[in-house]
Design a protein around this motif. Sequence first.
Motif, PDB file in Angstrom:
ATOM      1  N   HIS A 171      57.734  37.885  38.997  1.00  0.00           N
ATOM      2  CA  HIS A 171      56.528  38.612  38.581  1.00  0.00           C
ATOM      3  C   HIS A 171      56.564  40.021  39.157  1.00  0.00           C
ATOM      4  N   ILE A 172      56.484  41.014  38.312  1.00  0.00           N
ATOM      5  CA  ILE A 172      56.416  42.398  38.763  1.00  0.00           C
ATOM      6  C   ILE A 172      54.936  42.748  38.882  1.00  0.00           C
ATOM      7  N   PRO A 173      54.481  43.136  40.069  1.00  0.00           N
ATOM      8  CA  PRO A 173      53.057  43.436  40.252  1.00  0.00           C
ATOM      9  C   PRO A 173      52.598  44.591  39.362  1.00  0.00           C
ATOM     10  N   ILE A 174      51.392  44.457  38.866  1.00  0.00           N
ATOM     11  CA  ILE A 174      50.800  45.474  37.997  1.00  0.00           C
ATOM     12  C   ILE A 174      49.684  46.173  38.757  1.00  0.00           C
ATOM     13  N   LEU A 175      49.792  47.492  38.892  1.00  0.00           N
ATOM     14  CA  LEU A 175      48.746  48.313  39.496  1.00  0.00           C
ATOM     15  C   LEU A 175      48.103  49.125  38.382  1.00  0.00           C
ATOM     16  N   VAL A 176      46.781  49.055  38.296  1.00  0.00           N
ATOM     17  CA  VAL A 176      46.038  49.844  37.319  1.00  0.00           C
ATOM     18  C   VAL A 176      45.230  50.873  38.083  1.00  0.00           C
ATOM     19  N   THR A 204      38.232  49.940  32.321  1.00  0.00           N
ATOM     20  CA  THR A 204      39.360  49.959  33.254  1.00  0.00           C
ATOM     21  C   THR A 204      39.204  48.901  34.338  1.00  0.00           C
ATOM     22  N   LEU A 205      38.047  48.847  34.968  1.00  0.00           N
ATOM     23  CA  LEU A 205      37.873  47.873  36.046  1.00  0.00           C
ATOM     24  C   LEU A 205      37.835  46.442  35.501  1.00  0.00           C
ATOM     25  N   ARG A 206      37.410  46.274  34.266  1.00  0.00           N
ATOM     26  CA  ARG A 206      37.465  44.947  33.634  1.00  0.00           C
ATOM     27  C   ARG A 206      38.922  44.542  33.416  1.00  0.00           C
ATOM     28  N   ILE A 207      39.762  45.471  32.966  1.00  0.00           N
ATOM     29  CA  ILE A 207      41.194  45.201  32.784  1.00  0.00           C
ATOM     30  C   ILE A 207      41.827  44.835  34.118  1.00  0.00           C
ATOM     31  N   VAL A 208      41.452  45.552  35.176  1.00  0.00           N
ATOM     32  CA  VAL A 208      41.952  45.218  36.509  1.00  0.00           C
ATOM     33  C   VAL A 208      41.606  43.773  36.847  1.00  0.00           C
ATOM     34  N   ALA A 209      40.350  43.401  36.650  1.00  0.00           N
ATOM     35  CA  ALA A 209      39.906  42.042  36.987  1.00  0.00           C
ATOM     36  C   ALA A 209      40.670  40.986  36.192  1.00  0.00           C
ATOM     37  N   GLN A 210      40.976  41.281  34.949  1.00  0.00           N
ATOM     38  CA  GLN A 210      41.637  40.304  34.094  1.00  0.00           C
ATOM     39  C   GLN A 210      43.138  40.225  34.317  1.00  0.00           C
ATOM     40  N   TYR A 211      43.813  41.355  34.511  1.00  0.00           N
ATOM     41  CA  TYR A 211      45.264  41.366  34.417  1.00  0.00           C
ATOM     42  C   TYR A 211      46.026  41.915  35.620  1.00  0.00           C
ATOM     43  N   ALA A 212      45.413  42.754  36.420  1.00  0.00           N
ATOM     44  CA  ALA A 212      46.171  43.491  37.439  1.00  0.00           C
ATOM     45  C   ALA A 212      46.318  42.717  38.748  1.00  0.00           C
ATOM     46  N   ASP A 213      47.283  43.145  39.521  1.00  0.00           N
ATOM     47  CA  ASP A 213      47.484  42.635  40.873  1.00  0.00           C
ATOM     48  C   ASP A 213      46.899  43.613  41.885  1.00  0.00           C
ATOM     49  N   ALA A 214      46.770  44.877  41.475  1.00  0.00           N
ATOM     50  CA  ALA A 214      46.283  45.921  42.364  1.00  0.00           C
ATOM     51  C   ALA A 214      45.506  46.951  41.562  1.00  0.00           C
ATOM     52  N   HIS A 246      33.109  42.151  37.731  1.00  0.00           N
ATOM     53  CA  HIS A 246      34.052  41.824  36.661  1.00  0.00           C
ATOM     54  C   HIS A 246      34.924  40.630  37.065  1.00  0.00           C
ATOM     55  N   CYS A 247      35.333  40.590  38.311  1.00  0.00           N
ATOM     56  CA  CYS A 247      36.123  39.442  38.789  1.00  0.00           C
ATOM     57  C   CYS A 247      35.324  38.153  38.638  1.00  0.00           C
ATOM     58  N   ALA A 248      34.059  38.191  39.007  1.00  0.00           N
ATOM     59  CA  ALA A 248      33.205  37.000  38.862  1.00  0.00           C
ATOM     60  C   ALA A 248      33.106  36.585  37.397  1.00  0.00           C
ATOM     61  N   GLY A 285      36.225  34.786  36.459  1.00  0.00           N
ATOM     62  CA  GLY A 285      36.589  33.667  37.322  1.00  0.00           C
ATOM     63  C   GLY A 285      37.708  33.976  38.305  1.00  0.00           C
ATOM     64  N   ARG A 286      37.745  35.186  38.799  1.00  0.00           N
ATOM     65  CA  ARG A 286      38.802  35.591  39.728  1.00  0.00           C
ATOM     66  C   ARG A 286      38.201  35.939  41.088  1.00  0.00           C
ATOM     67  N   ASP A 287      38.907  35.573  42.135  1.00  0.00           N
ATOM     68  CA  ASP A 287      38.509  35.939  43.490  1.00  0.00           C
ATOM     69  C   ASP A 287      38.867  37.412  43.713  1.00  0.00           C
ATOM     70  N   PRO A 288      37.895  38.276  43.988  1.00  0.00           N
ATOM     71  CA  PRO A 288      38.209  39.695  44.201  1.00  0.00           C
ATOM     72  C   PRO A 288      39.205  39.921  45.347  1.00  0.00           C
ATOM     73  N   ALA A 289      39.247  39.007  46.298  1.00  0.00           N
ATOM     74  CA  ALA A 289      40.176  39.144  47.426  1.00  0.00           C
ATOM     75  C   ALA A 289      41.629  38.996  46.989  1.00  0.00           C
ATOM     76  N   SER A 290      41.854  38.498  45.771  1.00  0.00           N
ATOM     77  CA  SER A 290      43.228  38.357  45.276  1.00  0.00           C
ATOM     78  C   SER A 290      43.795  39.694  44.793  1.00  0.00           C
ATOM     79  N   LEU A 291      42.946  40.707  44.702  1.00  0.00           N
ATOM     80  CA  LEU A 291      43.391  42.047  44.307  1.00  0.00           C
ATOM     81  C   LEU A 291      43.710  42.882  45.540  1.00  0.00           C
ATOM     82  N   TYR A 292      44.739  43.705  45.428  1.00  0.00           N
ATOM     83  CA  TYR A 292      45.060  44.695  46.457  1.00  0.00           C
ATOM     84  C   TYR A 292      44.469  46.005  45.967  1.00  0.00           C
ATOM     85  N   VAL A 293      43.498  46.530  46.690  1.00  0.00           N
ATOM     86  CA  VAL A 293      42.793  47.722  46.234  1.00  0.00           C
ATOM     87  C   VAL A 293      43.170  48.918  47.106  1.00  0.00           C
TER      88      VAL A 293
END
Length: 143
Positions: free
Chosen positions: A33-38, A46-56, A77-79, A82-90
């Motif tokens: 898996h190649i991490p995706i940063l948006v 944009t932030l909705r796309i981050v919540a759905q698809y990005a790693d960072a 957007h993460c909520a 259904g995504r834990d916001p802590a799973s994103l690297y911001v």
Amino acid sequence: MFEAYTLRADGSTASDTHEARRVPNQPPPVRAHIPILVGGGGERRTLRIVAQYADAANIAANDMDVVRRKLGVLSAHCADVGRDPASLYVTAFFVPDSAAHVESVARQLAGLGVDGVILALTSGRTADIDEYGRILGDTFPQV
């Protein structure tokens, strides 16, 4: 928009409009898996796309109240998806004007829960890079 492609085990891939057979992939990827940063701070898309698809995510750090709001919108957007916001690297980016500025902004961002900083060195001045690195290493030691 873009088309999604799936690379099959035999090296072939296809979409609705394209097909490729036995495509060599040498050398193979180092990781599956190649991490995706948006980067961006658009609150509806944009932030909705981050919540759905990005790693960072990477957002502008021009104003701490705006950063706080963007992080709240991203968390909502993460909520929704259904995504834990802590799973994103911001990360957040800004243009530094001095080592003291880097230290002040980095500490504020860390206090908001940002994981790291990207500096935009637009002046061409590189004399302070080592000092910036020390400050950021102290502020964000996990990186």
